[in-house]
Design an enzyme around this catalytic site. Structure first.
Site, short mmCIF file in Angstrom:
data_model
loop_
_atom_site.label_atom_id
_atom_site.label_comp_id
_atom_site.label_asym_id
_atom_site.label_seq_id
_atom_site.Cartn_x
_atom_site.Cartn_y
_atom_site.Cartn_z
N ASP A 1 15.26 17.12 60.06
CA ASP A 1 14.24 18.43 59.57
C ASP A 1 14.63 18.72 58.07
O ASP A 1 14.77 19.86 57.74
CB ASP A 1 14.45 19.53 60.51
CG ASP A 1 13.23 20.47 60.47
OD1 ASP A 1 12.29 20.26 59.78
OD2 ASP A 1 13.10 21.55 61.11
N ASN B 1 15.01 24.79 55.68
CA ASN B 1 16.29 24.82 56.66
C ASN B 1 17.60 24.75 55.78
O ASN B 1 18.74 24.28 55.98
CB ASN B 1 16.17 23.58 57.43
CG ASN B 1 15.52 23.70 58.44
OD1 ASN B 1 15.02 24.88 59.27
ND2 ASN B 1 14.72 22.58 59.01
N ARG C 1 23.80 29.68 68.17
CA ARG C 1 22.74 28.96 68.39
C ARG C 1 22.68 28.55 69.90
O ARG C 1 23.53 28.01 70.40
CB ARG C 1 22.58 27.77 67.55
CG ARG C 1 22.36 28.15 66.12
CD ARG C 1 20.99 28.77 65.82
NE ARG C 1 20.07 27.94 66.01
CZ ARG C 1 19.46 27.15 65.16
NH1 ARG C 1 20.21 26.94 64.12
NH2 ARG C 1 18.45 26.38 65.44
N VAL D 1 26.10 32.63 57.04
CA VAL D 1 26.24 32.41 55.69
C VAL D 1 25.01 33.50 54.83
O VAL D 1 23.70 33.34 55.42
CB VAL D 1 25.79 30.95 55.24
CG1 VAL D 1 25.87 30.85 53.77
CG2 VAL D 1 27.21 29.95 55.90
N ASP E 1 19.93 23.60 60.96
CA ASP E 1 19.04 23.01 61.83
C ASP E 1 19.08 21.60 61.99
O ASP E 1 18.38 20.44 61.49
CB ASP E 1 17.44 23.30 61.51
CG ASP E 1 17.12 24.77 61.83
OD1 ASP E 1 18.14 25.21 62.37
OD2 ASP E 1 16.16 25.21 61.51
N GLU F 1 18.89 19.47 64.90
CA GLU F 1 18.28 19.10 66.20
C GLU F 1 17.37 18.01 66.30
O GLU F 1 17.27 17.27 67.06
CB GLU F 1 17.40 20.26 67.03
CG GLU F 1 16.41 20.69 66.34
CD GLU F 1 16.56 21.91 65.51
OE1 GLU F 1 17.57 22.24 65.07
OE2 GLU F 1 15.69 22.75 65.32
#
Length: 377
Positions: free
Chosen positions: A245, A250, A80, A137, A263, A265
């Site tokens: 999030d 997600n 990422r 995964v 996720d 962030e």
């Protein structure tokens, strides 16, 4: 261009999207050689760039193999990276180091399924941007595009199976919220005074950066800021670690069981209702799109009453001031959608509108929330 004929110094200046996949494989292999105790030089292949990436991050999927003490090692990985400036990203900053530490902390403190973390690279010269690497995964995710309310495995599931997924999603959120002393566990997220106030002010700053500072003011979003300020919750309760999030989109699922929570962030400290409201609101965003096109959607999925009841069952905490937090979630998502609209205009994929409130794709939902007329049933 291939890795053989690319000058190394020139290669470092290329953006991720401009690089040949062979060049990326060479760069990753060279980097891995300094990270693993390999008998020989690691080999990297099968790199792909998911088409959905680019707005909040850049994602690379790759396989790597090497040997350690004569034994085969490696596997499938996910890298990422912060998005390139040229991609017109949704967020102003993308703090991978904080994400890495939050994910590691959650994995240490809970049994919530986190992807196995491998490495954090803060040197941007390796791939043009800092990045983190996780084990890949396998599983399935309710898709945003095309939305799961129209087709796909979740749409084809039974009502009982969708409820199981709702229950498992809420349980993941509850596990994250059980982390004790989150300000001590995650000092990089802590602040002086009210965490909700900081969260709110951060949304204002994000709105200004993403829209207002460039002359793209959205009256509906500004009216929502004013409404939320005027109706501030009297008691926000103790802070928890907010995933940010928090939604099924997600989570990678093995059948209907969570296999990996993704996720981070938007992670922050704040009231638990931030995460309780978010998946409800995001599903209603998709469900209202289905209704607008005279499609049934999934009205039995992530119902507000189910999510609130399940959260209380798992935590003993009955969510409070949910009308406020759902409106706040709609505001936050409104900034996302308005920024996405700007992004599409920037790349010539859309045109401007005379009524800037139309930048908010869920405008009717948000307006109804402000008027107190939205029907959750």
């Amino acid at each position: 261009m291939t890795s053989a004929d690319a000058d190394p110094n020139q290669r470092r200046q290329l953006t991720i999207s401009e690089r040949d996949l062979d060049v990326l494989a060479t760069d990753l292999a060279e980097w891995l050689a300094g990270k693993v105790e390999a008998d020989d030089h690691p080999k990297v292949g099968s790199i792909t760039r998911p088409q959905a990436g680019g707005m909040s991050s850049t994602t690379l999927l790759f396989d790597a193999e090497w040997t350690e003490n004569g034994q085969p090692a490696g596997g499938s990985f996910v890298a990422r990276l912060a998005p390139e400036d040229s991609s017109f990203p949704v967020f102003e900053t993308y703090d991978l180091e904080t994400q890495f530490k939050v994910m590691a902390g959650v994995a240490e403190a809970t049994d919530a399924p986190l992807p196995p973390l491998c490495w954090l690279e803060t040197d941007p010269s390796v791939l043009g941007s800092p990045f983190l690497v996780m084990r890949r995964v396998d599983g399935r995710v309710p898709e945003d595009n095309p939305p799961y309310v129209f087709l796909g495995w979740l749409f084809d599931s039974t009502a009982e199976e969708r409820y199981r997924l709702t229950r498992n999603t809420v349980e993941v959120i509850a596990k994250i919220h059980t982390i004790e002393n989150p300000a001590e566990k995650f000092p990089m997220l802590a602040c002086e005074g009210s965490s909700l106030r900081k969260h709110f002010e951060d949304q204002k700053a994000w709105y200004n950066w993403a829209l207002a500072n460039d002359g793209f003011r959205i009256p509906l979003l500004e009216r929502t800021f004013e409404y939320l300020e005027a109706n501030w919750p009297a008691d926000t309760g103790a802070d928890v670690l907010s995933w940010g999030d928090a939604r099924p989109g997600n989570i990678i699922f093995d059948e209907y069981a969570p296999a990996a929570v993704l996720d981070w962030e938007m992670a922050a400290l704040g009231p638990r209702e931030l995460d309780v409201a978010w998946p409800i609101l995001i599903h209603r965003f998709f469900q209202d799109i289905a209704t607008r096109f005279d499609q049934p959607g999934l009205p039995d999925f992530l119902r507000r009453s189910d999510v609130e009841k399940l959260y209380e069952e798992f935590t003993g905490h009955a969510p409070r001031d949910m009308d406020w937090y759902l409106t706040y979630a709609a505001l936050r998502h409104g900034i996302v959608m308005a920024r996405v609209k700007r992004r599409m205009i920037h790349f010539g994929e859309d045109t401007d509108t005379a009524d800037r409130d139309d930048y908010v794709m869920h405008r009717p939902l948000l307006e109804a929330l402000l008027d107190g007329t939205y029907d959750w049933d």
